[in-house]
Design a protein around this motif. Structure first.
Motif, PDB file in Angstrom:
ATOM      1  N   ARG A  28     -12.744   4.538 -13.165  1.00 43.83           N
ATOM      2  CA  ARG A  28     -11.409   4.009 -12.883  1.00 43.83           C
ATOM      3  C   ARG A  28     -10.641   4.968 -11.984  1.00 43.83           C
ATOM      4  NH1 ARG A  28      -6.298   4.698 -16.042  1.00 43.83           N
ATOM      5  NH2 ARG A  28      -4.872   3.727 -14.632  1.00 43.83           N
ATOM      6  N   GLN A  29     -10.734   6.261 -12.277  1.00 47.59           N
ATOM      7  CA  GLN A  29     -10.059   7.263 -11.448  1.00 47.59           C
ATOM      8  C   GLN A  29     -10.559   7.190 -10.005  1.00 47.59           C
ATOM      9  OE1 GLN A  29      -7.433   7.920 -13.348  1.00 47.59           O
ATOM     10  NE2 GLN A  29      -7.543  10.086 -12.895  1.00 47.59           N
ATOM     11  N   ILE A  30     -11.856   7.073  -9.850  1.00 46.15           N
ATOM     12  CA  ILE A  30     -12.427   6.964  -8.507  1.00 46.15           C
ATOM     13  C   ILE A  30     -11.924   5.695  -7.828  1.00 46.15           C
ATOM     14  CG2 ILE A  30     -14.585   6.571  -7.237  1.00 46.15           C
ATOM     15  CD1 ILE A  30     -15.922   8.433  -9.388  1.00 46.15           C
ATOM     16  N   GLY A  31     -11.900   4.592  -8.578  1.00 45.02           N
ATOM     17  CA  GLY A  31     -11.420   3.332  -8.020  1.00 45.02           C
ATOM     18  C   GLY A  31      -9.949   3.375  -7.632  1.00 45.02           C
ATOM     19  N   ASP A  32      -9.158   4.077  -8.432  1.00 48.04           N
ATOM     20  CA  ASP A  32      -7.721   4.158  -8.152  1.00 48.04           C
ATOM     21  C   ASP A  32      -7.401   5.118  -7.012  1.00 48.04           C
ATOM     22  OD1 ASP A  32      -7.149   2.365 -10.150  1.00 48.04           O
ATOM     23  OD2 ASP A  32      -6.415   3.857 -11.576  1.00 48.04           O
ATOM     24  N   TYR A  33      -8.107   6.221  -6.950  1.00 46.17           N
ATOM     25  CA  TYR A  33      -7.710   7.290  -6.037  1.00 46.17           C
ATOM     26  C   TYR A  33      -8.750   7.672  -4.996  1.00 46.17           C
ATOM     27  CZ  TYR A  33      -4.260   7.702  -9.713  1.00 46.17           C
ATOM     28  OH  TYR A  33      -3.271   7.415 -10.621  1.00 46.17           O
TER      29      TYR A  33
END
Length: 68
Positions: A28-33
């Protein structure tokens, strides 16, 4: 990175669920940022399957009679 949950210390839940949460959070972090972040259909399918299993297990755990 601080994560909003802690590992189950009671041993009541399978420790793989903790790993699944950490993996999903990282994705999710990778997808968001992340720039040019890409998840494959297989990764998404696996995350959805794991979420379904985790939801069912959590529901079972929270609705089980106390002491069982």
């Amino acid at each position: 990175m601080q994560r909003p949950w802690r590992r189950d210390q009671t041993g009541d839940l399978d420790p793989r669920y903790h790993r699944w949460l950490l993996d999903a959070f990282d994705k999710r972090q990778i997808g968001d940022y992340g720039i040019d972040a890409v998840l494959t259909q297989e990764e998404v399918r696996e995350m959805i399957e794991r979420a379904d299993i985790l939801l069912a297990e959590t529901t079972r755990y929270l609705t089980a009679p106390e002491g069982s």
